[in-house]
Design a protein around this motif. Structure first.
Motif, PDB file in Angstrom:
ATOM      1  N   CYS B 127      39.461 -19.619 -11.897  1.00 56.46           N
ATOM      2  CA  CYS B 127      38.783 -20.353 -12.977  1.00 56.46           C
ATOM      3  C   CYS B 127      37.400 -20.793 -12.511  1.00 56.46           C
ATOM      4  CB  CYS B 127      39.629 -21.559 -13.380  1.00 56.46           C
ATOM      5  SG  CYS B 127      38.839 -22.630 -14.588  1.00 56.46           S
ATOM      6  N   SER B 140      36.906 -26.997 -11.495  1.00 51.09           N
ATOM      7  CA  SER B 140      37.802 -26.021 -12.102  1.00 51.09           C
ATOM      8  C   SER B 140      38.472 -26.684 -13.296  1.00 51.09           C
ATOM      9  CB  SER B 140      38.861 -25.561 -11.098  1.00 51.09           C
ATOM     10  OG  SER B 140      39.818 -24.750 -11.745  1.00 51.09           O
ATOM     11  N   TYR B 141      38.926 -25.876 -14.287  1.00 49.44           N
ATOM     12  CA  TYR B 141      39.602 -26.471 -15.436  1.00 49.44           C
ATOM     13  C   TYR B 141      41.085 -26.691 -15.175  1.00 49.44           C
ATOM     14  CZ  TYR B 141      35.442 -25.094 -18.114  1.00 49.44           C
ATOM     15  OH  TYR B 141      34.171 -24.955 -18.580  1.00 49.44           O
ATOM     16  N   ILE B 142      41.576 -26.193 -14.014  1.00 51.83           N
ATOM     17  CA  ILE B 142      43.005 -26.253 -13.732  1.00 51.83           C
ATOM     18  C   ILE B 142      43.262 -27.212 -12.573  1.00 51.83           C
ATOM     19  CG2 ILE B 142      45.068 -24.900 -13.159  1.00 51.83           C
ATOM     20  CD1 ILE B 142      43.546 -22.418 -14.133  1.00 51.83           C
ATOM     21  N   GLN B 176      46.190 -27.401 -17.466  1.00 47.20           N
ATOM     22  CA  GLN B 176      44.838 -27.152 -17.966  1.00 47.20           C
ATOM     23  C   GLN B 176      44.839 -27.508 -19.434  1.00 47.20           C
ATOM     24  OE1 GLN B 176      45.987 -23.136 -16.763  1.00 47.20           O
ATOM     25  NE2 GLN B 176      44.617 -22.376 -18.351  1.00 47.20           N
ATOM     26  N   CYS B 177      43.771 -27.161 -20.165  1.00 48.17           N
ATOM     27  CA  CYS B 177      43.724 -27.520 -21.585  1.00 48.17           C
ATOM     28  C   CYS B 177      44.926 -26.922 -22.295  1.00 48.17           C
ATOM     29  CB  CYS B 177      42.435 -27.041 -22.232  1.00 48.17           C
ATOM     30  SG  CYS B 177      42.419 -27.412 -24.005  1.00 48.17           S
ATOM     31  N   ALA B 223      41.945 -32.512 -19.357  1.00 45.67           N
ATOM     32  CA  ALA B 223      41.487 -31.135 -19.527  1.00 45.67           C
ATOM     33  C   ALA B 223      39.978 -31.042 -19.610  1.00 45.67           C
ATOM     34  CB  ALA B 223      42.103 -30.538 -20.787  1.00 45.67           C
ATOM     35  N   LYS B 257      35.235 -27.534 -21.224  1.00 43.08           N
ATOM     36  CA  LYS B 257      36.687 -27.449 -21.096  1.00 43.08           C
ATOM     37  C   LYS B 257      37.130 -25.998 -21.019  1.00 43.08           C
ATOM     38  CE  LYS B 257      39.147 -27.910 -24.807  1.00 43.08           C
ATOM     39  NZ  LYS B 257      39.517 -26.498 -24.910  1.00 43.08           N
ATOM     40  N   CYS B 258      38.425 -25.795 -20.719  1.00 44.92           N
ATOM     41  CA  CYS B 258      39.024 -24.466 -20.702  1.00 44.92           C
ATOM     42  C   CYS B 258      39.000 -23.876 -22.101  1.00 44.92           C
ATOM     43  CB  CYS B 258      40.470 -24.581 -20.215  1.00 44.92           C
ATOM     44  SG  CYS B 258      41.484 -23.133 -20.593  1.00 44.92           S
ATOM     45  N   CYS B 273      42.707 -16.803 -14.915  1.00 44.55           N
ATOM     46  CA  CYS B 273      43.738 -17.486 -14.126  1.00 44.55           C
ATOM     47  C   CYS B 273      45.028 -16.664 -14.097  1.00 44.55           C
ATOM     48  CB  CYS B 273      43.999 -18.884 -14.670  1.00 44.55           C
ATOM     49  SG  CYS B 273      44.218 -19.001 -16.454  1.00 44.55           S
TER      50      CYS B 273
END
Lengths: 421, 321
Positions: B127, B140-142, B176-177, B223, B257-258, B273
């Motif tokens: 990500c 990272s979004y995660i 994540q989101c 997120a 955001k993701c 991902c």
């Protein structure tokens, strides 16, 4: 705004009144100029800090993705309370026809105006993109009303500012002209301002308590607690301002209004503390998901204790301040009363600010504990906001005193003067 | 204590105070006040001079840019050309920014097999690279939470675990989101800078967001990310395959955001991902497609969603074998 119903000359006379008011409000003793210079210097330090924040990005603050609101929003929340509480004198003055209160009411409204300006600035400095502020303006931007509570806050805060500017402006202008104010032109707005004062703090509470993912805020008690504490910090601030005015200018109100204010504070602070106990009991006894932030706030969590000194300072100040307010000396013009006011103002600033906003983020929604304490830059910006707020307050108080002590009013020779210009 | 008689008559006022307009002291005082006002204004200009630096980074065109949903195709093309040129200028990288729109009849959902995920963190890294995240903050979004077996209470978990994975008596929960169907982050945005698209992806117009971070406070899944500084990415590490609503280099001071890698998934590819995951724990697809893997999993596995009690209705599922 208030000029239209008057004689036609009001259209030219009201701006002249404002001009003269500004001129006279910037007249004063050496101490006055020193005070204003100091405030200007503090404001400039704040302006410079904010400019550096905009230029360097908000990495210059100590906020993070975990604690994404900090000192600015904390200060915002307190100032909303100050603005709401500032107008609570209106209730005894008008609902119970307490004539003596009127000299205090106008001071309360001046405090409200300055506080609203501070609220707006506290939010503006928190924006990552202040250059896109116009996106918030209904009509040319995209205003997410009525879904976003933040848009409600924009409306009620600006509306409140307008109402108070109108009432203060109209009453002073009439007094300046030596005329009796026409009730139709201000009383409806006075009553409106009572409901509006409650609405600004309720809406601000809804901003936080409407968020299901933040258990610390997601409580039905939040709005009532905001109001109770506002009815303490507002009157306490006004008592201090009245004290300063009496010492520096001789502008006094009889003892009655101050006693009414003390009674309001006694009741409101007791209710506030009672609700605090109720909240703490409910959360800690059941030990639900709400417990983690409260635990962190009061006792620290996993060895992280950043907010513990803050909150116990606040509780100590509030308890001592409340106890002092219940002494007989608080009903007189005493040092005890001044001390009590100072204690609860600082106590509530912490409780409604650092003690309310920060624990909403700690632990985070994924239960990580990332602490926050404001950076020097953030302190400078908030000091600058207070500097500007106090400049506005000082100038409006000068104006009020000038009008009420008849130092400023329409003079016979003014017509010939204006012809000379 | 008092130095003013409150009830002085108007006549004595006029004579004792030499400041009424039209008299000599007026002009002298006016000159002094004017000088101080000028000094104050100059000091103010000096104090806010760092703003000039910030203004250099925002062109008038960008300042006037309308909301994404109101841009005509021609305006979009102009905006995208400008953004590509800016990336070239600031990062030295040649990139292509597309405007990927939802595919009709598609609703993307994600599922993670918690029995398989071993917390290796490859998804987090993928990500980071895919979405041109800031290198210095390792964004990272995660986030992956290491959880003790026997609980779903995230309070017991840790995101800062290290060493050899998987550890005995632990399981791993990547978050994540969740691309909620009732997204609180979208509701709270005061300027409609974030919204949910027809394929279920919640996006942000990075050129409309004012950076108030109310969405960041509202999200129950951590997120959202804020650009506290301009992202630093070396030219050779920039992912040139970009989209306006997803992984283009974001401006400073806005939220991101993701996006389920919409620059990939809307073109028929899988999220970065998922591709990076060595265990096969991740499953992604169109829930409206009756023959899809994701559909089979949701119909046949024991499925769990995060913080169901909040009513956010995630389009993100966790399951066990």
């Amino acid at each position: 705004m208030s000029s239209t119903p008057l004689k036609q000359s009001a259209i030219t006379s009201y701006p002249r009144f404002i001009g003269r008011a500004l001129w006279l409000a910037t007249e004063g003793s050496f101490a006055f100029y020193a005070w204003m210079t100091a405030l200007t210097a503090v404001s400039l330090v704040g302006a410079n800090a904010w400019a550096n924040q905009v230029a360097g990005g908000m990495i210059t603050t100590n906020m993070t993705d975990h604690v994404s609101w900090g000192l600015y929003i904390a200060n915002f929340t307190f100032c909303v309370g100050l603005a709401a509480g500032g107008v609570m004198m209106v209730i005894p003055a008008y609902l119970y026809d307490d004539e003596e209160m009127h000299k205090v009411v106008i001071i309360g409204e001046a405090v409200a105006i300055a506080a609203i300006v501070m609220c707006t600035l506290s939010v503006v400095v928190d924006l990552g993109r202040p250059d896109r502020f116009w996106h918030l303006i209904p009509g040319i931007g995209k205003f997410n009303w009525p879904i976003s509570m933040l848009t409600w806050d924009v409306i009620v805060l600006n509306g409140y500012l307008m109402i108070n500017l109108h009432v203060v402006g109209y009453l002073l202008y009439m007094r300046y002209l030596g005329r009796k104010p026409n009730g139709w032109w201000y009383l409806p707005f006075v009553f409106l301002s009572i409901f509006w004062a409650i609405s600004i703090h309720t809406v601000t509470a809804f901003l936080y308590c409407g968020l299901g993912g933040r258990p610390f805020w997601n409580s039905a008690l939040l709005a009532p607690r905001f109001l109770a504490s506002a009815f303490v910090s507002g009157p306490a601030f006004i008592i201090l301002v009245m004290r300063i005015l009496r010492v520096t200018t001789g502008y006094t109100a009889p003892l009655g209004p101050a006693r009414t204010l003390i009674q309001i504070i006694r009741v409101a602070m007791t209710i506030n503390l009672l609700m605090l106990v109720s909240e703490i009991f409910t959360v800690l006894y059941t030990g639900s998901a709400h417990a983690a932030p409260l635990n962190y706030l009061f006792f620290g969590d996993h060895g992280k204790t950043g907010l513990v000194p803050w909150i116990w300072t606040a509780i100590g100040m509030n308890l001592i301040g409340t106890a002092l307010f219940f002494t007989p000396a608080a009903l007189e013009r005493s040092q005890i009363r001044v001390l009590a006011c100072l204690l609860v103002i600082v106590g509530i600033w912490i409780e409604k600010g650092m003690g309310l906003i920060i624990p909403g983020f700690i632990p985070s929604t994924l239960h990580e504990i990332v602490e926050y304490s404001p950076s020097l830059l953030e302190w400078k910006v908030v000091a600058g906001i207070w500097g500007l707020g106090l400049i506005i307050l000082t100038l409006s108080l000068k104006l009020i005193v000038n009008v009420f002590t008849s130092r400023m009013h329409v003079e016979e020779n003014q017509i010939s003067e204006s012809l000379n210009h | 204590m008092t130095n003013i008689e409150p009830n002085q008559s108007a006549d004595s006022q006029a004579s004792t105070h030499g400041d009424s307009p039209g008299t000599d002291p007026f002009t002298r005082r006016a000159a002094i006040k004017g000088a101080f006002a000028t000094l104050g204004a100059a000091a103010f200009v000096a104090a806010v001079s760092p703003l000039r630096q910030a203004a250099k980074n925002t062109s008038a065109v960008e300042f006037m840019q309308q909301h994404y949903t109101e841009l005509s195709p021609e305006q979009k093309a102009t905006v995208i050309a400008r953004l590509e040129a800016e990336t070239k200028e600031k990062y030295g990288a040649d990139v292509t920014i597309a405007d990927d729109r939802p595919i009709p009849g598609t609703k993307f959902v994600y599922a993670i097999n918690l029995s398989v995920c071993n917390g290796n963190g490859k998804c987090v890294e993928a990500c980071h690279r895919e979405n041109n995240h800031d290198r210095s903050t390792n964004q990272s979004y995660i986030r992956v939470i290491e959880m003790p077996k026997g609980t779903m209470d995230m309070e017991k978990g840790s995101t800062t675990y290290a060493g050899v994975v998987p550890r005995e008596d632990k399981f791993y929960l990547p978050v994540q989101c969740q691309q909620c169907d009732e997204p609180p982050c979208v509701d709270v945005c005061p300027v409609k800078a974030t919204w949910k698209e027809e394929d279920g992806i919640v996006v942000v117009d990075y050129n409309w967001c004012i950076g108030c971070r109310y969405c960041e406070a509202a999200c129950p899944y951590h997120a959202r990310r804020f650009n506290w500084k301009q992202a630093e990415v070396p030219a050779d590490e920039i992912n040139p395959d970009q989209s306006y609503l997803s992984n283009r280099v974001r401006p400073v001071g806005v939220v991101e955001k993701c996006t389920y890698c919409l620059h990939r998934t809307r073109r028929g590819r899988l999220p970065a991902c998922l591709e990076a995951c060595p265990t096969g724990a991740r499953v992604f697809g169109n829930i409206l497609d009756k023959n899809s893997n994701i559909r089979w999993i949701l119909e046949n596995k024991r499925v769990y969603i995060l913080k169901e009690e909040l009513g956010t209705k995630p389009a993100f599922f966790y399951y066990f074998d």
